[in-house]
Enzyme design. Structure first.
Site, PDB file in Angstrom:
ATOM      1  N   SER A   1       0.823  -1.203   0.000  1.00  0.00           N
ATOM      2  CA  SER A   1       0.000   0.000   0.000  1.00  0.00           C
ATOM      3  C   SER A   1       0.868   1.268   0.000  1.00  0.00           C
ATOM      4  O   SER A   1       1.608   1.521  -0.933  1.00  0.00           O
ATOM      5  CB  SER A   1      -0.955  -0.039   1.191  1.00  0.00           C
ATOM      6  OG  SER A   1      -1.901   0.986   1.146  1.00  0.00           O
TER       7      SER A   1
ATOM      8  N   LYS B   1      -0.530  -4.115  -3.456  1.00  0.00           N
ATOM      9  CA  LYS B   1      -1.843  -3.659  -2.996  1.00  0.00           C
ATOM     10  C   LYS B   1      -2.060  -2.243  -3.517  1.00  0.00           C
ATOM     11  O   LYS B   1      -1.594  -1.272  -2.938  1.00  0.00           O
ATOM     12  CB  LYS B   1      -1.913  -3.682  -1.469  1.00  0.00           C
ATOM     13  CG  LYS B   1      -3.276  -3.321  -0.898  1.00  0.00           C
ATOM     14  CD  LYS B   1      -3.275  -3.406   0.622  1.00  0.00           C
ATOM     15  CE  LYS B   1      -4.640  -3.055   1.201  1.00  0.00           C
ATOM     16  NZ  LYS B   1      -4.627  -3.103   2.676  1.00  0.00           N
TER      17      LYS B   1
END
Length: 234
Positions: free
Chosen positions: A114, A140
């Site tokens: 992320s 992600k």
């Protein structure tokens, strides 16, 4: 504490500043700023930013941290919509000068996800850092909207995806390292500079009394040693 100045690797032209970021919290950028300033004052010649096993956090924090390393107002990431031509770029929105222009290596692994991938991609694609790791990062990069259904369940709909500044998709791919943690011809240990923790200088140990154990751990960390060797060539 999300940011720790855990040690400094000694090398002939000065110490390497080592910083570990374990999450992108609301105060991570402020702590990173303080750590960089202290290491600059201590004479750091280059830096290692350790993002291994960092699951992410606030995207805003990744933008603020990128700002500490980058000049001007560069692109930090792109957002691609459901249509191929729907691309929006997120720039550093408080342009200025980086805190340091010294060489930087970023450590990643499959647990870097992320916001950690956004920051890695931003530093890499803006030619600010080299990336080291033995695997791609987690991958992600979805931006999802959540719709609550009448039965109490929820529906997650992907509305966009993150890309690096150069347009590389993050989702399901991740950031590809520039170098492995095991470099051809690299020594397995720090024997060329002497053994033991004397090759490091402590910064801010994460746990009181853990300084010796921490420095010994860094001495035996193949990614830290590989990053040191790469930085020597920068």
């Amino acid at each position: 504490m999300p940011v720790g100045m855990d040690g400094r690797v000694r090398q002939p032209d000065g110490p390497i500043g080592y910083l570990r970021l374990t999450s992108f919290s609301s105060n991570a950028a402020a702590e990173m700023r303080e750590a960089i300033q202290e290491l600059e004052a201590a004479g750091a010649s280059s830096y290692i930013l350790d993002l291994r096993n960092n699951p992410g956090g606030l995207v805003r924090s990744s933008i603020d941290i990128a700002r500490l390393w980058l000049d001007g107002s560069p692109v930090v990431f792109n957002v691609s919509g459901r249509e191929p031509d729907e691309i929006q770029s997120q720039l550093v929105d408080a342009p200025g000068s980086a805190l340091t222009h010294r060489p930087l290596a970023v450590l990643v692994n499959s647990g870097s996800a992320s916001a950690a991938e956004i920051l890695s991609g931003a530093l890499h694609d803006n030619h600010r850092a080299v990336i080291l790791g033995d695997t791609n990062t987690y991958g992600k990069g979805k931006i999802q909207s959540v719709f609550e259904l009448q039965d109490g369940s929820a529906l997650f709909v992907t509305v966009a995806r993150y890309q690096t500044p150069n347009g590389t998709e993050i989702d399901r791919i991740g950031i590809v390292p520039d170098h492995s943690c095991v470099l051809p011809g690299a020594p397995a240990s720090d024997d060329d500079e002497g053994s033991g923790s004397s090759s490091f200088m402590a910064g801010l140990p994460m746990v009181p009394g853990s300084e010796v154990a921490l420095l010994e751990s860094l001495m035996g960390d193949s990614c830290v040693v590989a990053a040191r060797d790469v930085l020597r060539d920068e």
